[in-house]
Design an enzyme around this catalytic site. Structure first.
Site, PDB file in Angstrom:
ATOM      1  N   LYS A   1       0.826  -1.213   0.000  1.00 44.15           N
ATOM      2  CA  LYS A   1       0.000   0.000   0.000  1.00 44.15           C
ATOM      3  C   LYS A   1       0.865   1.269   0.000  1.00 44.15           C
ATOM      4  O   LYS A   1       0.626   2.178  -0.784  1.00 44.15           O
ATOM      5  CB  LYS A   1      -0.932   0.027   1.235  1.00 44.15           C
ATOM      6  CG  LYS A   1      -1.876  -1.147   1.335  1.00 44.15           C
ATOM      7  CD  LYS A   1      -2.803  -1.022   2.525  1.00 44.15           C
ATOM      8  CE  LYS A   1      -2.121  -1.017   3.865  1.00 44.15           C
ATOM      9  NZ  LYS A   1      -1.458  -2.274   4.243  1.00 44.15           N
TER      10      LYS A   1
ATOM     11  N   ARG B   1      -8.899   0.625   9.433  1.00 49.63           N
ATOM     12  CA  ARG B   1      -8.376  -0.731   9.641  1.00 49.63           C
ATOM     13  C   ARG B   1      -9.322  -1.570  10.483  1.00 49.63           C
ATOM     14  O   ARG B   1      -9.036  -2.738  10.729  1.00 49.63           O
ATOM     15  CB  ARG B   1      -7.037  -0.639  10.361  1.00 49.63           C
ATOM     16  CG  ARG B   1      -5.827  -1.024   9.507  1.00 49.63           C
ATOM     17  CD  ARG B   1      -4.615  -0.736  10.351  1.00 49.63           C
ATOM     18  NE  ARG B   1      -3.437  -1.431   9.967  1.00 49.63           N
ATOM     19  CZ  ARG B   1      -2.397  -0.847   9.360  1.00 49.63           C
ATOM     20  NH1 ARG B   1      -2.451   0.403   9.008  1.00 49.63           N
ATOM     21  NH2 ARG B   1      -1.320  -1.531   9.115  1.00 49.63           N
TER      22      ARG B   1
ATOM     23  N   ARG C   1      12.005  -6.292   3.764  1.00 49.60           N
ATOM     24  CA  ARG C   1      11.802  -4.833   3.676  1.00 49.60           C
ATOM     25  C   ARG C   1      12.847  -4.081   4.498  1.00 49.60           C
ATOM     26  O   ARG C   1      13.186  -4.457   5.602  1.00 49.60           O
ATOM     27  CB  ARG C   1      10.395  -4.494   4.178  1.00 49.60           C
ATOM     28  CG  ARG C   1      10.103  -3.014   4.181  1.00 49.60           C
ATOM     29  CD  ARG C   1       8.633  -2.729   4.155  1.00 49.60           C
ATOM     30  NE  ARG C   1       7.946  -3.035   5.392  1.00 49.60           N
ATOM     31  CZ  ARG C   1       6.646  -2.835   5.570  1.00 49.60           C
ATOM     32  NH1 ARG C   1       5.901  -2.357   4.584  1.00 49.60           N
ATOM     33  NH2 ARG C   1       6.073  -3.129   6.713  1.00 49.60           N
TER      34      ARG C   1
ATOM     35  N   ARG D   1      12.223  -2.219  10.118  1.00 54.47           N
ATOM     36  CA  ARG D   1      11.219  -1.662  11.012  1.00 54.47           C
ATOM     37  C   ARG D   1      11.034  -2.574  12.219  1.00 54.47           C
ATOM     38  O   ARG D   1      11.055  -3.790  12.076  1.00 54.47           O
ATOM     39  CB  ARG D   1       9.878  -1.549  10.255  1.00 54.47           C
ATOM     40  CG  ARG D   1       9.574  -0.158   9.787  1.00 54.47           C
ATOM     41  CD  ARG D   1       8.405  -0.129   8.854  1.00 54.47           C
ATOM     42  NE  ARG D   1       7.163  -0.671   9.412  1.00 54.47           N
ATOM     43  CZ  ARG D   1       5.982  -0.552   8.830  1.00 54.47           C
ATOM     44  NH1 ARG D   1       5.887   0.103   7.682  1.00 54.47           N
ATOM     45  NH2 ARG D   1       4.905  -1.069   9.351  1.00 54.47           N
TER      46      ARG D   1
ATOM     47  N   ARG E   1       0.731  -9.328  13.192  1.00 52.06           N
ATOM     48  CA  ARG E   1       0.089  -8.298  12.346  1.00 52.06           C
ATOM     49  C   ARG E   1      -0.839  -8.948  11.325  1.00 52.06           C
ATOM     50  O   ARG E   1      -1.909  -8.420  11.017  1.00 52.06           O
ATOM     51  CB  ARG E   1       1.156  -7.465  11.623  1.00 52.06           C
ATOM     52  CG  ARG E   1       1.838  -6.476  12.553  1.00 52.06           C
ATOM     53  CD  ARG E   1       3.114  -5.940  11.956  1.00 52.06           C
ATOM     54  NE  ARG E   1       2.889  -5.093  10.801  1.00 52.06           N
ATOM     55  CZ  ARG E   1       3.807  -4.877   9.852  1.00 52.06           C
ATOM     56  NH1 ARG E   1       4.981  -5.479   9.907  1.00 52.06           N
ATOM     57  NH2 ARG E   1       3.535  -4.083   8.860  1.00 52.06           N
TER      58      ARG E   1
HETATM   59  P1  AMP Z   1       1.560   0.452   8.613  1.00 51.58           P
HETATM   60  O1  AMP Z   1       2.744   1.314   8.340  1.00 51.58           O
HETATM   61  O2  AMP Z   1       0.324   0.908   7.906  1.00 51.58           O
HETATM   62  O3  AMP Z   1       1.855  -1.016   8.418  1.00 51.58           O
HETATM   63  O4  AMP Z   1       1.230   0.635  10.180  1.00 51.58           O
HETATM   64  C1  AMP Z   1       2.186   0.292  11.169  1.00 51.58           C
HETATM   65  C2  AMP Z   1       1.498   0.127  12.512  1.00 51.58           C
HETATM   66  O5  AMP Z   1       0.863   1.382  12.878  1.00 51.58           O
HETATM   67  C3  AMP Z   1       0.358  -0.891  12.533  1.00 51.58           C
HETATM   68  O6  AMP Z   1       0.820  -2.221  12.722  1.00 51.58           O
HETATM   69  C4  AMP Z   1      -0.456  -0.383  13.726  1.00 51.58           C
HETATM   70  O7  AMP Z   1       0.165  -0.717  14.945  1.00 51.58           O
HETATM   71  C5  AMP Z   1      -0.364   1.130  13.554  1.00 51.58           C
HETATM   72  N1  AMP Z   1      -1.463   1.655  12.715  1.00 51.58           N
HETATM   73  C6  AMP Z   1      -1.385   2.250  11.497  1.00 51.58           C
HETATM   74  N2  AMP Z   1      -2.594   2.589  11.030  1.00 51.58           N
HETATM   75  C7  AMP Z   1      -3.479   2.196  11.971  1.00 51.58           C
HETATM   76  C8  AMP Z   1      -4.896   2.239  12.089  1.00 51.58           C
HETATM   77  N3  AMP Z   1      -5.664   2.747  11.111  1.00 51.58           N
HETATM   78  N4  AMP Z   1      -5.458   1.747  13.218  1.00 51.58           N
HETATM   79  C9  AMP Z   1      -4.718   1.245  14.219  1.00 51.58           C
HETATM   80  N5  AMP Z   1      -3.385   1.148  14.176  1.00 51.58           N
HETATM   81  C10 AMP Z   1      -2.755   1.627  13.071  1.00 51.58           C
END
Ligand code: AMP
Length: 215
Positions: free
Chosen positions: A14, A89, A128, A161, A172
């Protein structure tokens, strides 16, 4: 204002796709994950609270995200195209988004679902690497930097990360299946969902998404 949601499992691409598409069509790439990582790096109260959840691969509580997106919508201009990467989410976040957009007299226009099998996702997440400074994303085999361990864009060090460690990745994906995957069926029932095959090079997938947005 135009609102497009990018849905997909962690590692579906994404962020990588949104960054490319946003540049091509002058849209704003809104990554809630990147915003949270920024808050963690700055040590803000929200960031400190979020870090505990993020490190375990859990979702940060809905109210934190809804407040963040509310502020973004309030600051957006009517001509903006917003590409939401990582929000909503949960079903609760999706309902809150409906309320927020209605308050701003706009609607969710389109939901693009990046479809990627789990075997590919694991390979992507394990390989990654991200820039410790500008957040640019690389992959050790499919998108390697010109110089190993160094960001092509700003020359800073590339890191893994915290939430890309194998045990966290597993959690996750479980969280995604339980809480986020139901959104695919929901937006499909609302006739807002477009499926995109997310397997392929980042440029190819971004091109498919951009073509859909230009329609
Ligand atoms: P991402 O970079 O989108 O994979 O997000 C990394 C982490 O940020 C996720 O595993 C969650 O812990 C948190 N996170 C990001 N977006 C959301 C969301 N919409 N709701 C809850 N947690 C989020």
């Amino acid at each position: 204002m135009k609102i497009v949601i990018l849905l997909g499992a962690p590692g579906a691409g994404k962020g990588t796709v949104a960054a490319r598409v946003a540049t091509g069509i002058s849209a704003r790439h809104i990554s809630t994950g990147a915003m949270l990582r920024d808050a963690v790096a700055k040590g803000t109260p929200a960031g400190t609270a979020a870090k505990t959840f993020m490190d375990k691969g859990e979702l940060v509580p809905d109210n934190v995200l809804v407040d963040m997106v509310d502020e973004l919508l309030a600051a957006a201009a009517s001509e903006d195209i917003l590409l939401l990467d990582g929000f909503p989410r949960t079903l609760n976040q999706a309902r809150s988004l409906e309320t927020l957009v209605a308050r701003h007299n706009v609607a969710v226009d389109l939901v693009v679902y990046l479809d990627v099998p789990e075997s590919v996702i694991m390979e992507r997440l394990c390989g990654r690497r991200v820039c410790s400074c500008c957040g640019a994303v690389f992959h050790i085999t499919t998108l390697p930097p010109k110089q190993e361990g160094i960001c092509d864009l700003c020359g800073s060090e590339l890191i893994i990360r915290d939430d890309d460690k194998p045990e966290t990745i597993h959690n996750r994906l479980l969280v995604y299946e339980k809480l986020t995957a139901p959104l695919v069926a929901m937006y499909n029932a609302e006739n807002k969902l477009v499926h995109v095959n997310g397997v392929g090079t980042a440029d190819d997938v971004a091109e498919s998404v951009a073509a859909i947005l230009k329609r």
